[in-house]
Design a protein around this motif. Structure first.
Motif, mmCIF file in Angstrom:
data_model
loop_
_atom_site.group_PDB
_atom_site.id
_atom_site.type_symbol
_atom_site.label_atom_id
_atom_site.label_comp_id
_atom_site.label_asym_id
_atom_site.label_seq_id
_atom_site.Cartn_x
_atom_site.Cartn_y
_atom_site.Cartn_z
ATOM 1 N N VAL A 4 -0.109 9.043 6.453
ATOM 2 C CA VAL A 4 1.030 9.112 7.368
ATOM 3 C C VAL A 4 2.309 8.617 6.705
ATOM 4 N N GLY A 5 2.246 7.461 6.073
ATOM 5 C CA GLY A 5 3.450 6.843 5.540
ATOM 6 C C GLY A 5 3.915 7.400 4.214
ATOM 7 N N CYS A 6 2.972 7.692 3.336
ATOM 8 C CA CYS A 6 3.352 8.101 1.979
ATOM 9 C C CYS A 6 3.404 9.618 1.839
ATOM 10 N N LEU A 7 2.328 10.293 2.195
ATOM 11 C CA LEU A 7 2.253 11.733 1.964
ATOM 12 C C LEU A 7 3.143 12.519 2.931
ATOM 13 N N VAL A 8 3.102 12.185 4.211
ATOM 14 C CA VAL A 8 3.840 12.965 5.212
ATOM 15 C C VAL A 8 5.284 12.475 5.340
ATOM 16 N N LEU A 9 5.465 11.182 5.631
ATOM 17 C CA LEU A 9 6.792 10.660 5.925
ATOM 18 C C LEU A 9 7.718 10.742 4.702
ATOM 19 N N MET A 10 7.252 10.300 3.547
ATOM 20 C CA MET A 10 8.108 10.290 2.360
ATOM 21 C C MET A 10 8.475 11.705 1.914
ATOM 22 N N ASN A 11 7.523 12.620 1.960
ATOM 23 C CA ASN A 11 7.837 14.011 1.594
ATOM 24 C C ASN A 11 8.786 14.655 2.589
ATOM 25 N N LEU A 12 8.619 14.312 3.874
ATOM 26 C CA LEU A 12 9.526 14.838 4.881
ATOM 27 C C LEU A 12 10.940 14.308 4.667
ATOM 28 N N VAL A 68 0.841 -1.203 0.000
ATOM 29 C CA VAL A 68 0.000 0.000 0.000
ATOM 30 C C VAL A 68 0.875 1.251 0.000
ATOM 31 N N LEU A 69 1.950 1.234 0.809
ATOM 32 C CA LEU A 69 2.832 2.400 0.892
ATOM 33 C C LEU A 69 3.494 2.705 -0.447
ATOM 34 N N LEU A 70 3.850 1.664 -1.196
ATOM 35 C CA LEU A 70 4.518 1.842 -2.487
ATOM 36 C C LEU A 70 3.538 2.032 -3.628
ATOM 37 N N GLN A 71 2.232 2.107 -3.317
ATOM 38 C CA GLN A 71 1.194 2.320 -4.323
ATOM 39 C C GLN A 71 1.208 1.218 -5.388
ATOM 40 N N ASP A 72 1.404 -0.029 -4.944
ATOM 41 C CA ASP A 72 1.570 -1.150 -5.867
ATOM 42 C C ASP A 72 0.256 -1.932 -6.000
ATOM 43 N N SER A 73 -0.649 -1.436 -6.812
ATOM 44 C CA SER A 73 -1.898 -2.150 -7.158
ATOM 45 C C SER A 73 -2.606 -2.688 -5.920
ATOM 46 N N PHE A 74 -2.855 -1.830 -4.976
ATOM 47 C CA PHE A 74 -3.484 -2.268 -3.722
ATOM 48 C C PHE A 74 -4.995 -2.079 -3.723
ATOM 49 N N HIS A 75 -5.533 -1.378 -4.724
ATOM 50 C CA HIS A 75 -6.967 -1.067 -4.686
ATOM 51 C C HIS A 75 -7.835 -2.313 -4.825
ATOM 52 N N SER A 76 -7.347 -3.329 -5.480
ATOM 53 C CA SER A 76 -8.182 -4.522 -5.695
ATOM 54 C C SER A 76 -8.518 -5.220 -4.383
ATOM 55 N N PHE A 77 -7.522 -5.500 -3.542
ATOM 56 C CA PHE A 77 -7.825 -6.191 -2.287
ATOM 57 C C PHE A 77 -8.428 -5.232 -1.262
ATOM 58 N N VAL A 78 -8.129 -3.904 -1.363
ATOM 59 C CA VAL A 78 -8.777 -2.960 -0.449
ATOM 60 C C VAL A 78 -10.288 -2.932 -0.716
#
Length: 492
Positions: free
Chosen positions: A324-332, A294-304
């Motif tokens: 938290v993990g992608c938008l905030v942490l990675m940009n920081l 999910v954090l790496l945006q790797d085709s997670f919408h199907s199981f979600v």
């Protein structure tokens, strides 16, 4: 302003005459006047050092020091250039060797090349091994064994490079020679691994990226990667901590509810769908791996969407983790890495020195082209006629404008660079323009102030000595008059 050879020569000749006259007056002061007794005998006095002589010696010493500094700087520049060419030559050899190693590895697996190409690749290994052995010997002869001292970064890098070379010598020369003598079969797998290790010599290309301005962006990326290693390490730790916390919450909120729904009784199709979800979410390790997807945006919408089908509120959980993990942490983390890279770039004194040397090389080339354009008779000197005519040529005049000199400065420029011969030599041309180009630096202003102070002190001492000489002559005249008067009275 003196703009020709003759007026300047006359001015320098008159200055030398005045200095010689002052020195002669100083040497004539052998006696002092005794005013108390009014008429004692002359006393011999040792001649005092001339202030003009001291001034001349000081100026000669300053000129000699400048010449020595210039020679030393030129020597360092030549040494730096030779070292840079040496690194470039062997870096190209390293790159070519890594290409041949890759082609050999590909050939051993696919056997796509002809036998001739295979022989050429094998022969190239012997050539590159000999070249790198010559490099090691050249470094030792030039810099000594200290270049392989582990006390510095360059020393450790050279030691690592020597270890890789030893593996190449072992694979290319020693093992085949022993195999030939003993008629034994060479161990292929282990030797091939050692051969592949030589590809790590590509690390030495970092030196080329650092020294060549063309690869400046690549060097910035590599240096930023090296400087951000600590940041990347803690990024992994924090990411694992956040993922661990969300995985624990997900096991309690999602997995338990899915098991409850399955145990409550559903049809066979929904039971299979829940089993598929539990295969990727049923456990701490499985849930953490899924959250990394999910954090790496790797085709997670199907199981979600499958989870939302059974638990509609779970979209809040997954998108909270993304926030938290992608938008905030990675940009920081990105901001921290960029800040570190910019700070290192500002504090990189070695890169600043490289840029300065590159700028000096460019300026020297431009000045050489300018001098050759003015030297119409190719005599390696420029006289006043050639210098003045250069400002009339539009192309040469534009080059002068790039150096912040206008046609009105022609006469003054020639005067400052001419040493009194009426011609400007190459060394005077380069030294003069490199000093005059650009704005005055603080050290230049200080040097000018010190020179003026020397002249002022010399002039003050000279005037004081002239007053002493005048007083001595007056005393001699008075004593001579008294002597003549006493001799006249005695005769009468």
């Amino acid at each position: 302003t003196i703009s020709s050879r003759e007026p300047r020569a006359r001015w320098e000749h008159s200055t030398e005459d005045e200095s010689a006259t002052a020195a002669a007056d100083d040497d004539d002061v052998y006696n002092v006047c005794d005013e108390e007794d009014g008429g004692g005998e002359f006393e011999d006095a040792k001649p005092a050092p001339s202030s003009m002589e001291r001034l001349t010696a000081s100026m000669k010493l300053q000129h000699l020091t400048s010449a020595l500094v210039k020679t030393h700087t030129s020597s360092e520049f030549d040494t730096e250039t030779r070292a840079w060419k040496f690194e470039m030559l062997f870096s190209i050899c390293i790159l070519l060797n890594c290409i041949t190693i890759g082609m050999q590895s590909h050939q051993q697996v696919t056997h796509q090349f002809a036998a001739t190409a295979d022989g050429v690749l094998s022969f190239s290994e012997h050539v590159f091994t000999a070249i790198f052995c010559f490099e090691i010997i050249a470094r030792i002869c030039s810099d000594g064994w200290t270049t392989y001292s582990p006390g510095s970064w360059d020393g450790r890098s050279n030691l690592f490079d020597m270890a890789l070379l030893l593996t190449g010598v072992l694979v290319t020369w020693i093992v085949p020679f022993i195999t030939f003598l003993t008629k034994a079969k060479a161990p292929g797998g282990a030797l091939h691994v050692l051969s592949v290790l030589r590809s790590f010599r590509l690390v030495r290309l970092v030196r080329v990226f650092k020294a060549v301005p063309f690869f400046r962006e690549a060097w910035l990326l590599l240096r930023g990667l090296g400087g951000s290693a600590r940041t990347l390490l803690w990024t992994v730790v924090v990411t694992l901590f956040v993922t661990y916390a969300f995985a624990i919450a997900g096991l309690a909120l999602i997995v338990q509810n899915l098991r409850t729904i399955q145990s409550a009784g559903v049809d066979a199709v929904d039971s299979q769908r829940i089993d598929a979800l539990l295969d990727i979410l049923g456990g701490l390790d499985k849930f953490m791996f899924t959250l990394m997807q999910v954090l790496l945006q790797d085709s997670f919408h199907s199981f979600v969407r499958e989870v939302i089908y059974f638990l509609p509120w779970t979209w809040v959980f997954f998108y909270a983790y993304i926030a938290v993990g992608c938008l905030v942490l990675m940009n920081l983390v990105t901001a921290i890495i960029v800040e570190n890279a910019m700070l290192q770039s500002q504090q990189d004194h070695a890169q600043q020195l490289t840029d300065k040397l590159a700028k000096e090389r460019y300026e020297i080339r431009e000045l050489a082209n300018l001098f050759n354009a003015m030297d119409s008779d190719k005599s390696s000197t420029v006289n006043w006629q050639e210098f003045e005519a250069a400002f009339q040529d539009p192309e040469v005049a534009n080059r002068w404008l790039l150096l912040d000199f206008r046609p009105d400065d022609c006469s003054e420029l020639f005067t400052m660079m001419d040493d009194g011969t009426g011609e400007i030599e190459t060394s005077d041309f380069f030294a003069g323009l490199l000093r005059m180009k650009g704005q005055a630096q603080a050290k230049d202003v200080y040097r000018l102030q010190k020179t003026l102070d020397i002249f002022a002190d010399g002039l003050t001492s000279f005037l004081a000595e002239q007053g002493a000489v005048t007083q001595s002559v007056s005393c001699r005249r008075k004593r001579l008059q008294k002597t003549r008067a006493s001799v006249g009275l005695a005769e009468s």
